[in-house]
Design an enzyme around this catalytic site. Structure first.
Site, PDB file in Angstrom:
ATOM      1  N   GLY A   1      -5.129   2.295   0.357  1.00  0.00           N
ATOM      2  CA  GLY A   1      -4.566   2.165  -0.994  1.00  0.00           C
ATOM      3  C   GLY A   1      -5.524   2.460  -2.134  1.00  0.00           C
TER       4      GLY A   1
ATOM      5  N   ARG B   1      13.617   7.487  12.340  1.00  0.00           N
ATOM      6  CA  ARG B   1      13.076   7.904  11.042  1.00  0.00           C
ATOM      7  C   ARG B   1      14.152   7.865   9.951  1.00  0.00           C
ATOM      8  NH1 ARG B   1       8.546  10.139  10.469  1.00  0.00           N
ATOM      9  NH2 ARG B   1       8.328  10.783  12.618  1.00  0.00           N
TER      10      ARG B   1
ATOM     11  N   ASN C   1       3.207  14.211  -3.787  1.00  0.00           N
ATOM     12  CA  ASN C   1       2.264  13.778  -2.747  1.00  0.00           C
ATOM     13  C   ASN C   1       0.870  14.335  -3.039  1.00  0.00           C
ATOM     14  OD1 ASN C   1       1.429  12.666  -0.205  1.00  0.00           O
ATOM     15  ND2 ASN C   1       1.550  14.721   0.684  1.00  0.00           N
TER      16      ASN C   1
ATOM     17  N   HIS D   1      -2.595  15.532  -0.931  1.00  0.00           N
ATOM     18  CA  HIS D   1      -3.058  15.887   0.415  1.00  0.00           C
ATOM     19  C   HIS D   1      -4.510  16.357   0.321  1.00  0.00           C
ATOM     20  CE1 HIS D   1      -2.654  17.012   4.586  1.00  0.00           C
ATOM     21  NE2 HIS D   1      -3.300  18.128   4.291  1.00  0.00           N
TER      22      HIS D   1
ATOM     23  N   SER E   1      -4.950  18.834  -2.847  1.00  0.00           N
ATOM     24  CA  SER E   1      -3.727  19.435  -3.396  1.00  0.00           C
ATOM     25  C   SER E   1      -2.744  18.336  -3.774  1.00  0.00           C
ATOM     26  CB  SER E   1      -3.046  20.332  -2.355  1.00  0.00           C
ATOM     27  OG  SER E   1      -3.940  21.302  -1.852  1.00  0.00           O
TER      28      SER E   1
ATOM     29  N   ASP F   1       3.922  18.733   3.938  1.00  0.00           N
ATOM     30  CA  ASP F   1       2.820  19.261   3.119  1.00  0.00           C
ATOM     31  C   ASP F   1       3.136  20.668   2.611  1.00  0.00           C
ATOM     32  OD1 ASP F   1       1.377  16.898   3.592  1.00  0.00           O
ATOM     33  OD2 ASP F   1       0.505  17.719   5.426  1.00  0.00           O
TER      34      ASP F   1
ATOM     35  N   GLU G   1     -10.039  13.385  -5.343  1.00  0.00           N
ATOM     36  CA  GLU G   1      -8.662  12.879  -5.414  1.00  0.00           C
ATOM     37  C   GLU G   1      -8.480  11.976  -6.636  1.00  0.00           C
ATOM     38  OE1 GLU G   1      -6.712  12.597  -1.119  1.00  0.00           O
ATOM     39  OE2 GLU G   1      -8.214  11.042  -1.409  1.00  0.00           O
TER      40      GLU G   1
HETATM   41  C1  GAR Z   1      -6.030  10.064   1.051  1.00  0.00           C
HETATM   42  O1  GAR Z   1      -7.163  10.871   1.329  1.00  0.00           O
HETATM   43  C2  GAR Z   1      -4.797  10.923   0.967  1.00  0.00           C
HETATM   44  O2  GAR Z   1      -5.003  12.182   0.389  1.00  0.00           O
HETATM   45  C3  GAR Z   1      -4.441  11.077   2.432  1.00  0.00           C
HETATM   46  O3  GAR Z   1      -4.645   9.784   2.950  1.00  0.00           O
HETATM   47  C4  GAR Z   1      -5.726   9.161   2.243  1.00  0.00           C
HETATM   48  C5  GAR Z   1      -5.282   7.780   1.828  1.00  0.00           C
HETATM   49  O4  GAR Z   1      -6.366   7.045   1.308  1.00  0.00           O
HETATM   50  N1  GAR Z   1      -3.105  11.537   2.602  1.00  0.00           N
HETATM   51  C6  GAR Z   1      -2.744  12.382   3.578  1.00  0.00           C
HETATM   52  O5  GAR Z   1      -3.514  12.791   4.426  1.00  0.00           O
HETATM   53  C7  GAR Z   1      -1.300  12.806   3.540  1.00  0.00           C
HETATM   54  N2  GAR Z   1      -1.024  13.820   4.498  1.00  0.00           N
HETATM   55  P1  GAR Z   1      -6.074   5.802   0.356  1.00  0.00           P
HETATM   56  O6  GAR Z   1      -5.057   4.930   1.093  1.00  0.00           O
HETATM   57  O7  GAR Z   1      -7.402   5.115   0.218  1.00  0.00           O
HETATM   58  O8  GAR Z   1      -5.518   6.309  -0.930  1.00  0.00           O
END
Ligand code: GAR
Length: 204
Positions: free
Chosen positions: A14, A76, A116, A118, A145, A154, A183
């Site tokens: 999170g 799902r 989203n 990624h 991205s 994605d 990010e």
């Molecule tokens: C982040 O790096 C996000 O970009 C990735 O999961 C991580 C979550 O970290 N998402 C994906 O890979 C989606 N395909 P966080 O819970 O600390 O934000």
């Protein structure tokens, strides 16, 4: 003042969710087209994982967190229907996926307008191991991205991307940390761009 209501979905740590709450929640902007004032409200966060560390981040930030365990559902699509029903209670203008590690079915993607993040330079390295896949690849750059979500994993339209050069001798952990920093810088700006918002008026 127009209110822009967002709900964040997450599955684990999170940290992106926390960054978005700290950056965007209760902040005021202008709508680019009309110059009308708009205030972002993050009305709720939702996780599919009852053990997610992000739940305690929500508590500390004073953001309501709903827990909807995907394991309670047979398939799902049933989970997605329950998620849509839950989200309807909050009437979000957009739903923000921040480390939400569930593939969403067309039932969800055709109903909910969502964004989203990624951790790769899409279309490269889709899927759940993007940072490691980039690190182990011959690519000269890693990146992040932010994209609209559609029925292709994605695969939706890119809103914003940014990149960093790979550094010779860097460990996976160091590379991962730099991707996460990217990010945190990119995601709030990408959301403002997607929502057609500009210029902070005041910090609330
Ligand atoms: C982040 O790096 C996000 O970009 C990735 O999961 C991580 C979550 O970290 N998402 C994906 O890979 C989606 N395909 P966080 O819970 O600390 O934000």
């Amino acid at each position: 003042m127009k209110n822009i209501n967002l709900v964040i979905l997450f599955s684990g740590n999170g940290s992106n969710m926390e960054n978005l709450i700290n950056s965007l929640h209760s902040q005021e902007y202008f709508l680019k087209d009309t110059q009308e004032k708009a205030k972002i409200q993050i009305s709720c966060a939702v996780t599919n994982n009852p053990n997610a560390y992000g739940i305690s981040r929500c508590e500390a930030l004073g953001i309501n967190c709903e827990i909807l365990p995907h394991k309670d559902f047979d398939c799902r699509e049933d989970f997605d229907v329950a998620l849509i029903d839950l989200l309807k209670n909050y009437q979000p203008d957009a739903v923000i996926l921040a480390g939400f590690m569930r593939i969403l079915s067309p039932i969800f993607t055709s109903t909910i307008r969502s964004i989203n993040i990624h951790p790769s330079l899409l279309p490269k390295h889709k899927g759940s191991n993007a940072i490691k896949d980039t690190y182990e690849s011959d690519d000269e750059f890693g990146g992040v991205s932010v994209h609209w979500v559609n029925e292709i994993l994605d695969g939706g339209e890119i809103i914003l991307q940014d990149y960093i050069p790979k550094i010779a001798g860097e460990s996976l952990e160091e590379f991962e940390n730099r991707i996460h920093q990217l990010e945190y810088a990119l995601y709030p700006n990408a959301i403002l761009k997607a929502l057609n918002l500009t210029q902070v008026i005041k910090n609330g």
